[in-house]
Design a protein around this motif. Structure first.
Motif, PDB file in Angstrom:
ATOM      1  N   ILE A 298      12.077  -6.499  54.895  1.00 27.02           N
ATOM      2  CA  ILE A 298      12.767  -5.236  55.179  1.00 27.02           C
ATOM      3  C   ILE A 298      12.931  -4.522  53.844  1.00 27.02           C
ATOM      4  O   ILE A 298      13.798  -4.879  53.035  1.00 27.02           O
ATOM      5  CB  ILE A 298      14.133  -5.503  55.846  1.00 27.02           C
ATOM      6  CG1 ILE A 298      13.944  -6.340  57.113  1.00 27.02           C
ATOM      7  CG2 ILE A 298      14.841  -4.198  56.168  1.00 27.02           C
ATOM      8  CD1 ILE A 298      15.224  -6.987  57.613  1.00 27.02           C
ATOM      9  N   LEU A 299      12.081  -3.549  53.592  1.00 22.59           N
ATOM     10  CA  LEU A 299      11.996  -2.942  52.270  1.00 22.59           C
ATOM     11  C   LEU A 299      12.804  -1.650  52.168  1.00 22.59           C
ATOM     12  O   LEU A 299      12.739  -0.797  53.057  1.00 22.59           O
ATOM     13  CB  LEU A 299      10.535  -2.647  51.917  1.00 22.59           C
ATOM     14  CG  LEU A 299       9.591  -3.853  51.897  1.00 22.59           C
ATOM     15  CD1 LEU A 299       8.174  -3.406  51.540  1.00 22.59           C
ATOM     16  CD2 LEU A 299      10.082  -4.920  50.928  1.00 22.59           C
ATOM     17  N   LEU A 300      13.525  -1.525  51.076  1.00 23.92           N
ATOM     18  CA  LEU A 300      14.237  -0.294  50.738  1.00 23.92           C
ATOM     19  C   LEU A 300      13.735   0.185  49.379  1.00 23.92           C
ATOM     20  O   LEU A 300      13.562  -0.630  48.464  1.00 23.92           O
ATOM     21  CB  LEU A 300      15.746  -0.539  50.684  1.00 23.92           C
ATOM     22  CG  LEU A 300      16.412  -0.885  52.024  1.00 23.92           C
ATOM     23  CD1 LEU A 300      17.877  -1.257  51.809  1.00 23.92           C
ATOM     24  CD2 LEU A 300      16.299   0.288  52.982  1.00 23.92           C
ATOM     25  N   GLN A 307      23.112   2.923  52.454  1.00 20.56           N
ATOM     26  CA  GLN A 307      21.814   2.705  53.099  1.00 20.56           C
ATOM     27  C   GLN A 307      21.542   1.215  53.293  1.00 20.56           C
ATOM     28  O   GLN A 307      21.054   0.789  54.348  1.00 20.56           O
ATOM     29  CB  GLN A 307      20.695   3.336  52.268  1.00 20.56           C
ATOM     30  CG  GLN A 307      19.320   3.190  52.921  1.00 20.56           C
ATOM     31  CD  GLN A 307      18.198   3.673  52.009  1.00 20.56           C
ATOM     32  OE1 GLN A 307      18.102   3.280  50.850  1.00 20.56           O
ATOM     33  NE2 GLN A 307      17.344   4.546  52.536  1.00 20.56           N
ATOM     34  N   MET A 308      21.893   0.404  52.297  1.00 21.71           N
ATOM     35  CA  MET A 308      21.658  -1.026  52.412  1.00 21.71           C
ATOM     36  C   MET A 308      22.503  -1.640  53.519  1.00 21.71           C
ATOM     37  O   MET A 308      22.003  -2.427  54.338  1.00 21.71           O
ATOM     38  CB  MET A 308      21.962  -1.723  51.081  1.00 21.71           C
ATOM     39  CG  MET A 308      21.588  -3.203  51.078  1.00 21.71           C
ATOM     40  SD  MET A 308      22.099  -4.065  49.573  1.00 21.71           S
ATOM     41  CE  MET A 308      23.857  -4.290  49.891  1.00 21.71           C
ATOM     42  N   LEU A 309      23.791  -1.280  53.586  1.00 23.16           N
ATOM     43  CA  LEU A 309      24.663  -1.831  54.617  1.00 23.16           C
ATOM     44  C   LEU A 309      24.226  -1.381  56.017  1.00 23.16           C
ATOM     45  O   LEU A 309      24.240  -2.169  56.966  1.00 23.16           O
ATOM     46  CB  LEU A 309      26.109  -1.420  54.354  1.00 23.16           C
ATOM     47  CG  LEU A 309      26.747  -1.997  53.079  1.00 23.16           C
ATOM     48  CD1 LEU A 309      28.135  -1.406  52.857  1.00 23.16           C
ATOM     49  CD2 LEU A 309      26.817  -3.525  53.143  1.00 23.16           C
ATOM     50  N   GLU A 310      23.806  -0.123  56.127  1.00 23.49           N
ATOM     51  CA  GLU A 310      23.304   0.382  57.416  1.00 23.49           C
ATOM     52  C   GLU A 310      22.035  -0.356  57.830  1.00 23.49           C
ATOM     53  O   GLU A 310      21.830  -0.661  59.011  1.00 23.49           O
ATOM     54  CB  GLU A 310      23.042   1.885  57.329  1.00 23.49           C
ATOM     55  CG  GLU A 310      24.306   2.725  57.243  1.00 23.49           C
ATOM     56  CD  GLU A 310      24.016   4.210  57.064  1.00 23.49           C
ATOM     57  OE1 GLU A 310      22.840   4.546  56.740  1.00 23.49           O
ATOM     58  OE2 GLU A 310      24.938   5.034  57.227  1.00 23.49           O
ATOM     59  N   THR A 311      21.182  -0.646  56.845  1.00 23.52           N
ATOM     60  CA  THR A 311      19.931  -1.351  57.136  1.00 23.52           C
ATOM     61  C   THR A 311      20.203  -2.783  57.567  1.00 23.52           C
ATOM     62  O   THR A 311      19.559  -3.305  58.485  1.00 23.52           O
ATOM     63  CB  THR A 311      19.007  -1.330  55.906  1.00 23.52           C
ATOM     64  OG1 THR A 311      18.715   0.025  55.567  1.00 23.52           O
ATOM     65  CG2 THR A 311      17.704  -2.067  56.187  1.00 23.52           C
TER      66      THR A 311
END
Length: 492
Positions: A298-300, A307-311
């Motif tokens: 799962i790339l950001l 954004q990280m917590l939502e992902t």
């Protein structure tokens, strides 16, 4: 095709004499019962990981990028067609290809395609200034570059083409890897961020490069001798040096990490990759070990806490590698209770010392097991880690990876010291680099008596756990006593 040996590599077989303490390998008494420390590590071509994943996990999700997904079959098809395109462009054994990218599907595709074409990957930090990029291009002898059509990246390219040995730049479109409807809105909403790419011989569009049948010409690869990746390191302690990581080095570390992480129950693991893949930590923990296991990446493209917590809430990763500042950011986020992080099972911290308070707070808030590991660019990178099952000693970097030996040697004599005594941490194992690119003097200084000198000061306790005190070059002499910065930082 070179024969691939199903035996341990030279570094793993060595198991040098004189390891600290009464026992040569004091960590054996503490080793997780389900992991064999003396496991055999095959010597294989690194791109075989992707071929194997396509064969075994074709339908598994390989990549989730901002919601757009690709299966291993999809990624494998792109890898093959890009590899053939690279070969047609002149990439062969010994040719260096630079990846100048944030985390995107192109990072994974490009990495394995370069290797399959016969070339060597050179990782470049997108935040580097022009001067740093020019130095690395010249030193590594990079001939080709892969990047995105974004101004923040491309604006540095014209100067590099003009002032360096670069021959061609492969341009990948950001729009093509975004999910619907972002892919349609991107050219409108982000028009000012998209670079105008010249149409000349120096620029190759990714979509043109992969217009072929994907039938890659076989290349001869010696896993033990041939360099898969030039990973630059040492910028904070001098001129950056290119650590030569062989196919066997990186394959070994992917397998070692697979052994270390508990096997997932039911569905394959899902690994969130917010750490940059151009850094050796994420290259192995997020990418190569995931491909080995058939896990989803799962790339950001960058770290942004919301954004990280939502992902995490949306994509439900089970594993999250990070650095201490990332876990600190999660601990301190005031609205953390609004996000469901229950999917996280295992987290690994590296890159810097993990404060005990950060570890304990993160585990309490998330219910996820967080362990500290240790490694360097020169060790592909993971050399030690605390076990996920078993004793997890706070403040320790844990036990050696399978087939890896930790030796503490005297700073004065270079000889092994008894258990509990402080000295330089030295590492032997199949993941230890071949040396520094075009730098025999630095190689000779770094690898002594078959051991890699880490430059870190530490000790082994009676259970075989390693503790790092600090960097050798940062040791302070005060009143005849050695004072280490980590002791000061922990006290503060």
């Amino acid at each position: 095709m070179a024969t691939e040996k199903a035996t341990t590599s030279a570094g793993a077989q060595a198991k040098p004499e004189g390891t600290s303490g009464d026992s040569k390998h004091p960590w054996l008494k503490s080793y997780p019962p389900d992991i064999k420390w003396d496991a055999e590590i095959p010597e294989r071509r690194l791109y075989a990981l992707m071929d194997h994943a396509v064969e075994r996990y074709a339908k598994n999700q390989a990549i989730d990028f901002l919601g757009k997904t690709m299966s291993y079959a999809d990624v494998g098809d792109h890898v093959d067609r890009m590899a053939k395109g690279l070969q047609q462009m002149g990439v062969r054994a010994g040719v260096k290809v630079g990846l100048f990218l944030p985390n995107t599907p192109y990072s994974v595709i490009g990495f394995f395609a370069i290797l399959k074409a016969g070339g060597t990957v050179v990782n470049y930090n997108p935040l580097y200034a022009e001067r740093e990029l020019l130095y690395q291009i010249d030193n590594s002898e990079t001939d080709f570059f892969v990047t995105l059509d974004l101004k923040v990246l491309y604006d540095k390219i014209p100067a590099l083409l003009k002032q360096s040995r670069l021959k061609k730049v492969i341009i990948c479109r950001m729009q093509d890897i975004l999910p619907f409807p972002k892919n349609l809105l991107f050219p409108i909403a982000k028009a000012k961020e998209i670079a105008k790419i010249p149409r000349d011989d120096s620029h190759v569009r990714y979509n043109d490069l992969i217009k072929n049948d994907g039938r890659v010409d076989e290349v001869r690869v010696d896993p033990v001798k041939d360099i898969a990746v030039l990973q630059y390191t040492g910028g904070t302690t001098g001129v950056p040096k290119g650590a030569m990581l062989t196919h066997a080095n990186l394959y070994a570390n992917a397998l070692q990490c697979d052994m270390w992480f508990p096997a997932a129950e039911g569905q394959p693991d899902r690994v969130i990759g917010v750490l940059p893949l151009f850094h050796v930590f994420a290259m192995t923990i997020v990418m190569t070990s995931s491909v080995y296991r058939g896990s989803a990446m799962i790339l950001l493209p960058r770290f942004e806490i919301v954004q990280m917590l939502e992902t995490i809430q949306r994509a439900k990763p089970t594993i999250m590698p990070g650095v201490p500042t990332l876990f600190t950011a999660v601990n301190n986020y005031p609205k953390l209770d609004q996000y469901d992080l229950s999917s996280l099972a295992y987290c690994l911290s590296g890159g810097a010392a993990l404060p005990v308070e950060v570890k304990q707070t993160f585990e309490k808030l998330t219910g996820c097991t967080l362990v500290e590991g240790y490694g360097l660019s020169e060790t592909s990178p993971v050399a030690t880690a605390n076990p996920f099952t078993g004793v997890n000693k706070s403040g320790s970097i844990g036990l050696p990876m399978p087939a890896t030996t930790i030796t503490i040697v005297s700073i004065d004599t270079g000889k092994p010291v008894p258990t509990g005594e402080t000295g330089e941490v030295c590492i032997t194992g199949p993941q230890v680099m071949a040396g520094y690119w075009n730098n025999p003097d630095a190689t000779k200084d770094a690898i002594v008596d078959g051991r890699f000198r880490s430059g870190d000061i530490g000790y082994l306790d009676e259970d075989g756990y390693t503790f790092i005190v600090d960097r050798l070059k940062e040791m302070i002499l005060a009143g005849g006593y050695n004072v280490y910065p980590r002791n000061v930082e922990e006290a503060i």
